[in-house]
Design an enzyme around this catalytic site. Structure first.
Site, mmCIF file in Angstrom:
data_model
loop_
_atom_site.group_PDB
_atom_site.id
_atom_site.type_symbol
_atom_site.label_atom_id
_atom_site.label_comp_id
_atom_site.label_asym_id
_atom_site.label_seq_id
_atom_site.Cartn_x
_atom_site.Cartn_y
_atom_site.Cartn_z
ATOM 1 C CB ILE A 156 -0.968 -0.013 1.203
ATOM 2 C CG1 ILE A 156 -1.913 -1.213 1.089
ATOM 3 C CG2 ILE A 156 -1.761 1.294 1.280
ATOM 4 C CD1 ILE A 156 -2.746 -1.495 2.327
ATOM 5 N NE ARG A 235 -5.329 -2.943 11.633
ATOM 6 C CZ ARG A 235 -5.762 -3.043 10.374
ATOM 7 N NH1 ARG A 235 -5.901 -1.966 9.625
ATOM 8 N NH2 ARG A 235 -6.098 -4.221 9.865
ATOM 9 C CG ASP A 259 -9.726 4.873 7.030
ATOM 10 O OD1 ASP A 259 -10.918 5.221 6.940
ATOM 11 O OD2 ASP A 259 -9.336 3.730 6.738
ATOM 12 C CD GLU A 264 -10.679 1.280 13.674
ATOM 13 O OE1 GLU A 264 -9.650 1.935 13.466
ATOM 14 O OE2 GLU A 264 -10.972 0.268 13.030
ATOM 15 C CG HIS A 296 -10.647 0.564 9.580
ATOM 16 N ND1 HIS A 296 -9.985 -0.050 10.604
ATOM 17 C CD2 HIS A 296 -10.047 0.108 8.444
ATOM 18 C CE1 HIS A 296 -9.040 -0.837 10.113
ATOM 19 N NE2 HIS A 296 -9.069 -0.765 8.805
#
Ligand code: NAD
Ligand code: COI
Length: 330
Positions: A156, A235, A259, A264, A296
């Site tokens: 990525i 993350r 994101d 989370e 996310h």
């Protein structure tokens, strides 16, 4: 063959049902994340296919062993939520989908950067409130004049770097294992500190493993030049959120795109119990005009979903037919 798929969303359901017909397997599906409390649903299955940010823990692996389900086939990349020692103890095999569509996440990063550089959140809020903001208050920055620090140049990170390079930005990269065949424009530095001192935007693409906890801590965030912008689609644990909020409040940083969020799991619990998110870090960031929070979702395109489901099922078939998955995770 029988496969039970947990955490299945609407788009995934379409691809699972299509594959169950063409590849001729029995399919059980549920939108619920898998835990020790619901794994019985998968009794008699050759494997489970899963995607969740919730934990895969010892009680789950123990019950999988009791039910003689030998394989947990992830549909996603990240493996930070797996208790590998417990998986080994109960002899449960794990596979993932290491590259389902790096471009999906990379494009999302570029979009988030452009939104931050052009202050779209502040602009949207003003317009929704019935005001027409003056152009002078919304002076933007052009990506091609920025220097972007890419932390982690795997699938990525590299694709993100390539897109940004093609848009004219200068790229500086850091990776524990730099690419041997790196193109000329991908300039590696030897330390994270070196990178942070030189960049006006930084994007995180390393796994959220324990050893990467707070990779961007207060000391490292302080190294960024005035008005730098931080984007995290890696993350949540990679950034010390308290330190990030402090740097935004003092206006050392010009913005952030988050994101993947450190808290989370708390937010997820709040939303699933039908509440508005109350988590204090989330509220502090959400109210800032220069912080974009997304749920996310960087991974979520139709191409990605098709590959996540397809490659997870390929891993299961490979295990059942040949005794090994294509993408084992140790
Ligand atoms: P990858 O394994 O291809 O690349 C990770 C790179 O990070 C590797 O090159 C590795 O050497 C490097 N690395 C690891 N720790 C490091 C450290 N401390 N310092 C420097 N380099 C380090 O992984 P990928 O496919 O590029 O995915 C990266 C992460 O993106 C995943 O682990 C996952 O957490 C996250 N992700 C998020 C989304 C989303 O929707 N937001 C979607 C997919 C993946
Ligand atoms: C990943 O693939 O690692 C992601 O972050 C996607 C998420 C839905 C688990």
């Amino acid at each position: 063959m029988k496969i039970t798929a947990f955490g299945v969303n609407k788009e995934e359901k379409y691809y699972f049902e299509k594959l169950a017909q063409t590849k001729n397997f029995e399919l059980v599906q549920t939108p619920e994340w898998v835990t020790a409390d619901n794994i019985e649903l998968a009794a008699g299955s050759d494997a489970i296919s899963t995607m969740q940010t919730g934990a895969y823990d010892e009680p789950l692996f123990k019950k999988m062993a009791d039910l003689q389900i030998p394989l947990l086939a992830l549909r996603n990349v990240g493996t930070d939520n797996i208790d590998f020692a417990a998986a080994r103890k109960y002899n449960i095999q794990i596979s993932n989908v290491p590259s389902y569509s790096p471009a999906t996440i990379a494009e999302f990063v570029v979009m988030t950067m452009l939104r931050l550089l052009r202050k779209t959140k502040e602009m949207d809020r003003a317009i929704e409130a019935g005001q027409l903001v003056s152009a002078q208050k919304m002076t933007g920055r052009t990506l091609r004049d920025e220097t972007v620090g890419v932390i982690g140049t795997g699938h990525i990170g590299f694709t993100t770097a390539e897109l940004l390079h093609n848009m004219g930005a200068k790229i500086i990269a850091f990776d524990a294992f730099p690419k041997k065949d790196a193109p000329d424009w991908l300039q590696y530095v030897d330390s994270l500190e070196d990178l942070l001192k030189q960049v006006s935007l930084v994007t995180l693409h390393v796994p959220g493993l324990k050893e990467n906890d707070h990779l961007l801590n207060a000391d490292r965030l302080a190294l960024l030049p005035q008005d730098a912008i931080v984007v995290n689609t890696g993350r949540g644990n990679l950034i010390d959120t308290d330190a990030l909020i402090a740097e935004l409040q003092t206006k050392h940083l010009a913005g952030a795109g988050i994101d993947t969020f450190e808290y989370e799991a708390d937010i997820e619990r709040e939303i699933q119990s039908g509440e508005q998110p109350q988590e204090s870090h989330y509220l502090a960031l959400q109210e800032m005009d220069n912080v974009i929070i997304t749920p996310h979702i960087a991974y979520h395109s139709m191409k990605a979903v098709e590959n996540m489901v397809g490659i997870s099922v390929d891993n299961i078939f490979s295990y059942v037919e040949q005794g090994t998955t294509i993408n084992p995770v140790k």
